[in-house]
Design a protein around this motif. Structure first.
Motif, mmCIF file in Angstrom:
data_model
loop_
_atom_site.group_PDB
_atom_site.id
_atom_site.type_symbol
_atom_site.label_atom_id
_atom_site.label_comp_id
_atom_site.label_asym_id
_atom_site.label_seq_id
_atom_site.Cartn_x
_atom_site.Cartn_y
_atom_site.Cartn_z
ATOM 1 N N LYS A 1 -5.884 -9.266 -1.950
ATOM 2 C CA LYS A 1 -7.301 -8.897 -2.074
ATOM 3 C C LYS A 1 -8.175 -9.944 -1.382
ATOM 4 N N VAL B 1 -12.477 -6.412 5.184
ATOM 5 C CA VAL B 1 -12.013 -5.029 4.980
ATOM 6 C C VAL B 1 -11.623 -4.800 3.520
ATOM 7 N N ASP B 2 -11.462 -3.527 3.152
ATOM 8 C CA ASP B 2 -10.974 -3.181 1.815
ATOM 9 C C ASP B 2 -9.454 -3.303 1.798
ATOM 10 N N VAL B 3 -8.909 -3.461 0.594
ATOM 11 C CA VAL B 3 -7.453 -3.507 0.462
ATOM 12 C C VAL B 3 -6.976 -2.222 -0.203
ATOM 13 N N GLU B 4 -5.850 -1.715 0.277
ATOM 14 C CA GLU B 4 -5.247 -0.530 -0.343
ATOM 15 C C GLU B 4 -3.777 -0.865 -0.584
ATOM 16 N N LYS C 1 -10.608 0.198 11.206
ATOM 17 C CA LYS C 1 -10.454 1.263 10.195
ATOM 18 C C LYS C 1 -10.994 0.836 8.831
ATOM 19 N N GLY C 2 -11.198 -0.474 8.666
ATOM 20 C CA GLY C 2 -11.855 -0.953 7.450
ATOM 21 C C GLY C 2 -10.979 -1.136 6.236
ATOM 22 N N THR C 3 -9.653 -0.947 6.416
ATOM 23 C CA THR C 3 -8.731 -1.173 5.292
ATOM 24 C C THR C 3 -7.480 -1.903 5.748
ATOM 25 N N ALA D 1 -7.785 -9.670 2.480
ATOM 26 C CA ALA D 1 -8.541 -8.521 3.002
ATOM 27 C C ALA D 1 -10.034 -8.856 3.052
ATOM 28 N N ILE E 1 -3.736 -1.955 4.583
ATOM 29 C CA ILE E 1 -2.802 -1.255 3.694
ATOM 30 C C ILE E 1 -1.594 -2.144 3.429
#
Length: 245
Positions: free
Chosen positions: A51, A59-62, A20-22, A54, A24
């Motif tokens: 950060k 992946v990105d961090v949310e 999913k690339g994130t 991730a 959470i």
């Protein structure tokens, strides 16, 4: 039909997050671990390390602010992928999640106005005080164990404000937060802490059986060896609490 038709990849939490690339991250506003800078970005010891984690996963961090009481439910229902917010390792957490190796030492401390501190230096002296504490927190558990009554607040920051404003006599918060937030040269110079009620350790929680736990442990060891962990810890004044790896 096979009993388990899922492929091993589908069972991998790591693969799920990368797909999913994130990542959470479930957290609360809790300086010096997670808090917003002037531009509204989440920073802090935990936020900065999240950060970096991730990034190590590609992946990105949310960051998602959660109700701390619902943290395990948020994890189970995939509302979040990790609880990372100065989380005390408790039986409740280890039973409901997969917990990393501990990375910080902590404890619950009693915070009150400095001019009243000398009257409240033992557990026995605390009985007449009106406390504020974060709902569902390790501090609340300590007050419950001592049979002391309290007002439950949404965050530790709210509990501190109750004391600063005079609405409550005292609060119980994490030692790590007290070290960064109260006393000379801080946001609350007129407050101090007296009694430490217990000793604890912080960990990061993933879903039960998640392979992200192992990925985190190995990321943390590498980051510690590289000097990154202590560098970030020193930025936020928590270096004395970091557990050696």
């Amino acid at each position: 039909t096979p009993v388990n038709s899922e492929t091993p990849a589908a069972e991998s939490d790591l693969a799920y997050v990368q797909d999913k690339g994130t990542l959470i991250v479930g957290m609360t506003d809790f300086a010096p671990m997670d808090y917003k800078d002037d531009s509204g970005e989440w920073i802090g010891f935990d936020a900065d390390m999240a950060k970096a984690f991730a990034e190590s996963l590609g992946v990105d961090v949310e960051f998602l602010e959660i109700n701390w009481d619902n943290k395990l439910m948020e994890l189970d229902t995939k509302g979040i992928d990790v609880i990372w917010n100065g989380m005390t390792i408790t039986d409740e957490v280890t039973e409901g999640a997969s917990v990393s190796e501990p990375y910080c030492n902590n404890g619950q401390v009693v915070v009150l106005p400095a001019d009243k501190a000398e009257d409240y230096e033992t557990v026995e002296s605390l009985s007449g005080l009106n406390f504020a504490v974060e709902n569902g927190s390790a501090g609340a558990a300590q007050l419950d164990a001592l049979g002391l009554s309290y007002v439950a607040k949404t965050t530790q920051a709210d509990a501190l404000m109750e004391v600063a404003s005079g609405a409550s006599d005292a609060c119980v918060i994490d030692l790590l937060m007290a070290g960064a937030m109260i006393g000379e040269g801080t946001s609350y110079p007129e407050l101090t802490y007296t009694v430490q009620l217990n000793s604890e350790e912080y960990g990061v929680a993933f879903r039960k059986g998640s392979d992200l736990t192992e990925a985190f442990n190995s990321f943390w060891k590498d980051a510690y060896d590289a000097g990154t962990v202590m560098e970030v810890a020193t930025t936020y004044g928590v270096q004395e609490s970091v557990i050696e790896k």
